[in-house]
Scaffold this motif. Structure first.
Motif, PDB file in Angstrom:
ATOM      1  N   ALA A   1      44.109  54.440  38.233  1.00 58.85           N
ATOM      2  CA  ALA A   1      45.451  54.972  37.330  1.00 58.85           C
ATOM      3  C   ALA A   1      45.679  54.038  36.245  1.00 58.85           C
ATOM      4  O   ALA A   1      46.368  54.481  35.370  1.00 58.85           O
ATOM      5  N   ILE A   2      45.615  52.649  36.417  1.00 59.70           N
ATOM      6  CA  ILE A   2      45.916  51.742  35.292  1.00 59.70           C
ATOM      7  C   ILE A   2      45.167  52.250  33.991  1.00 59.70           C
ATOM      8  O   ILE A   2      44.184  52.594  34.008  1.00 59.70           O
ATOM      9  N   PRO A   3      45.895  51.993  32.806  1.00 63.02           N
ATOM     10  CA  PRO A   3      45.240  52.193  31.771  1.00 63.02           C
ATOM     11  C   PRO A   3      44.072  51.808  31.274  1.00 63.02           C
ATOM     12  O   PRO A   3      43.847  50.307  31.771  1.00 63.02           O
ATOM     13  N   LYS A   4      43.186  52.188  30.501  1.00 68.20           N
ATOM     14  CA  LYS A   4      42.023  51.334  30.041  1.00 68.20           C
ATOM     15  C   LYS A   4      42.349  50.362  29.311  1.00 68.20           C
ATOM     16  O   LYS A   4      43.414  50.253  28.723  1.00 68.20           O
ATOM     17  N   GLY A   5      41.693  49.215  29.010  1.00 65.89           N
ATOM     18  CA  GLY A   5      42.150  48.059  28.273  1.00 65.89           C
ATOM     19  C   GLY A   5      42.206  46.739  29.019  1.00 65.89           C
ATOM     20  O   GLY A   5      41.515  46.645  30.300  1.00 65.89           O
ATOM     21  N   LYS A   6      42.694  45.827  28.419  1.00 63.98           N
ATOM     22  CA  LYS A   6      42.867  44.456  28.883  1.00 63.98           C
ATOM     23  C   LYS A   6      44.010  44.091  29.571  1.00 63.98           C
ATOM     24  O   LYS A   6      45.078  44.474  28.948  1.00 63.98           O
ATOM     25  N   HIS A   7      43.837  43.678  30.774  1.00 63.03           N
ATOM     26  CA  HIS A   7      45.146  43.393  31.622  1.00 63.03           C
ATOM     27  C   HIS A   7      44.996  41.758  32.091  1.00 63.03           C
ATOM     28  O   HIS A   7      44.053  41.289  32.846  1.00 63.03           O
ATOM     29  N   PRO A   8      46.057  41.000  31.561  1.00 64.13           N
ATOM     30  CA  PRO A   8      46.117  39.673  32.127  1.00 64.13           C
ATOM     31  C   PRO A   8      46.298  39.641  33.701  1.00 64.13           C
ATOM     32  O   PRO A   8      47.198  40.480  34.046  1.00 64.13           O
ATOM     33  N   ILE A   9      45.521  38.751  34.409  1.00 62.40           N
ATOM     34  CA  ILE A   9      45.876  38.446  35.833  1.00 62.40           C
ATOM     35  C   ILE A   9      46.935  37.157  35.979  1.00 62.40           C
ATOM     36  O   ILE A   9      46.547  36.307  35.380  1.00 62.40           O
ATOM     37  N   PRO A  10      47.878  37.568  36.604  1.00 65.97           N
ATOM     38  CA  PRO A  10      49.189  36.847  36.601  1.00 65.97           C
ATOM     39  C   PRO A  10      48.816  35.320  36.991  1.00 65.97           C
ATOM     40  O   PRO A  10      48.062  35.397  38.172  1.00 65.97           O
ATOM     41  N   GLY A  11      49.344  34.372  36.323  1.00 67.80           N
ATOM     42  CA  GLY A  11      49.068  33.098  37.137  1.00 67.80           C
ATOM     43  C   GLY A  11      47.753  32.442  36.633  1.00 67.80           C
ATOM     44  O   GLY A  11      47.438  31.383  37.162  1.00 67.80           O
ATOM     45  N   THR A  12      47.063  33.076  35.781  1.00 67.58           N
ATOM     46  CA  THR A  12      45.639  32.685  35.177  1.00 67.58           C
ATOM     47  C   THR A  12      45.545  32.904  33.986  1.00 67.58           C
ATOM     48  O   THR A  12      46.389  33.470  33.357  1.00 67.58           O
ATOM     49  N   THR A  13      44.282  32.235  33.519  1.00 70.22           N
ATOM     50  CA  THR A  13      43.768  32.709  32.214  1.00 70.22           C
ATOM     51  C   THR A  13      42.893  33.833  32.038  1.00 70.22           C
ATOM     52  O   THR A  13      42.137  34.252  31.046  1.00 70.22           O
ATOM     53  N   LEU A  14      42.485  34.491  33.345  1.00 74.68           N
ATOM     54  CA  LEU A  14      41.924  35.469  33.487  1.00 74.68           C
ATOM     55  C   LEU A  14      42.185  36.766  32.876  1.00 74.68           C
ATOM     56  O   LEU A  14      43.703  37.054  32.844  1.00 74.68           O
ATOM     57  N   THR A  15      41.299  37.631  32.488  1.00 72.65           N
ATOM     58  CA  THR A  15      41.584  39.005  31.775  1.00 72.65           C
ATOM     59  C   THR A  15      41.118  40.127  32.469  1.00 72.65           C
ATOM     60  O   THR A  15      39.636  39.883  32.542  1.00 72.65           O
ATOM     61  N   ALA A  16      41.572  41.076  33.211  1.00 73.06           N
ATOM     62  CA  ALA A  16      40.551  42.188  33.846  1.00 73.06           C
ATOM     63  C   ALA A  16      40.405  43.214  32.569  1.00 73.06           C
ATOM     64  O   ALA A  16      41.264  43.877  32.084  1.00 73.06           O
ATOM     65  N   SER A  17      39.017  43.645  32.335  1.00 66.88           N
ATOM     66  CA  SER A  17      38.934  44.556  31.451  1.00 66.88           C
ATOM     67  C   SER A  17      38.635  45.944  32.174  1.00 66.88           C
ATOM     68  O   SER A  17      37.623  45.888  33.091  1.00 66.88           O
ATOM     69  N   VAL A  18      39.347  46.783  31.764  1.00 70.12           N
ATOM     70  CA  VAL A  18      39.242  48.108  32.474  1.00 70.12           C
ATOM     71  C   VAL A  18      38.513  49.223  31.624  1.00 70.12           C
ATOM     72  O   VAL A  18      39.163  49.231  30.552  1.00 70.12           O
ATOM     73  N   GLU A  19      37.353  49.604  31.995  1.00 73.84           N
ATOM     74  CA  GLU A  19      36.604  50.291  30.942  1.00 73.84           C
ATOM     75  C   GLU A  19      36.180  51.616  31.390  1.00 73.84           C
ATOM     76  O   GLU A  19      35.585  51.844  32.423  1.00 73.84           O
ATOM     77  N   ASP A  20      36.484  52.739  30.820  1.00 72.13           N
ATOM     78  CA  ASP A  20      36.099  54.003  30.996  1.00 72.13           C
ATOM     79  C   ASP A  20      34.917  54.146  29.838  1.00 72.13           C
ATOM     80  O   ASP A  20      34.922  54.303  28.994  1.00 72.13           O
ATOM     81  N   SER A  21      33.817  54.220  30.601  1.00 75.55           N
ATOM     82  CA  SER A  21      32.362  54.382  29.830  1.00 75.55           C
ATOM     83  C   SER A  21      31.539  55.227  30.481  1.00 75.55           C
ATOM     84  O   SER A  21      31.460  56.069  31.221  1.00 75.55           O
ATOM     85  N   GLU A  22      30.421  55.194  29.921  1.00 72.82           N
ATOM     86  CA  GLU A  22      29.163  56.214  30.246  1.00 72.82           C
ATOM     87  C   GLU A  22      27.815  55.327  30.589  1.00 72.82           C
ATOM     88  O   GLU A  22      27.798  54.393  29.536  1.00 72.82           O
ATOM     89  N   ASN A  23      27.243  55.688  31.324  1.00 66.98           N
ATOM     90  CA  ASN A  23      25.696  54.775  31.626  1.00 66.98           C
ATOM     91  C   ASN A  23      24.830  55.436  30.383  1.00 66.98           C
ATOM     92  O   ASN A  23      25.186  56.598  29.968  1.00 66.98           O
TER      93      ASN A  23
END
Length: 213
Positions: free
Chosen positions: A90-112
């Protein structure tokens, strides 16, 4: 000369990669005690931090997972907590920072796409954590013995010319995640045999901590 220099890390890494009847696909550890320790660690599940949505795909290099987790526990723990606490469908696509880190989660709606249009790649400073939470994504892992870089390193990525017949392919499902370490030269978003090629994939690039000389 740049390309020659860029190959040095790959050649050093390949010395200890896994040799099978089909080819050379991932880093191998000959220390049997270490292998058993890593297997026990994976089964025990303390690494999960409460994460119970998926398991590691059988292709994941368990010893690499164990060693990298021990070297960099804060990032791994925060990532798994975030994955557990977040509604990833349900989370919007795009980049989401992971709290407490420098990490970013990329949520990608895509096609093979067709294999011939998908690039193989590997990274030297980062680990690809990839989890297809909707749809089916086909991943390829290429053989080191019959592959060679076809470009210089750029932005921590290099691509390869490879023999398709020597590649190993795995279809994802939402109950399993994939992890590609520097020794896992891989291809993502390859078309599979199903009629629907739409996917939602979560990608996190975890820092790779190299062995000290």
């Amino acid at each position: 000369m740049k390309l020659v220099k860029s190959l040095i890390p790959l050649l050093l890494l390949s010395v200890s990669l896994n040799l099978s009847a089909q080819g050379l696909y991932t880093r191998e550890y000959s220390d049997k005690a270490l292998v058993k320790k890593a297997q026990k660690w994976l089964r025990k599940g303390e690494w999960r931090q409460g994460f119970n949505k998926a398991d590691a795909h059988p292709s994941v290099n368990i010893v690499e997972f164990y060693r990298q987790y021990q070297k960099n526990p804060d990032q791994w723990q925060a990532m798994f907590r975030w994955l557990q606490q977040t509604d990833l469908t349900a989370i919007p696509k795009g980049k989401h920072p992971i709290p407490g880190t420098t990490l970013t989660a990329s949520v990608e709606d895509s096609e093979n796409g067709p294999l011939e249009k998908r690039q193989s790649e590997s990274h030297f400073h980062h680990i690809d954590f990839q989890w297809c939470v909707k749809g089916i994504e086909r991943f390829g892992i290429i053989d080191h013995l019959t592959s060679k870089p076809n470009c210089a390193w750029r932005d921590d990525v290099v691509h390869y010319t490879y023999d398709q017949k020597r590649a190993l392919f795995h279809d994802s499902n939402p109950a399993e995640f994939f992890i590609f370490f520097p020794g896992d030269w891989h291809i993502a978003k390859v078309a599979n045999d199903t009629p629907d090629q739409t996917i939602r994939v979560i990608v996190v690039k975890v820092d790779y901590i190299a062995d000290e000389d």
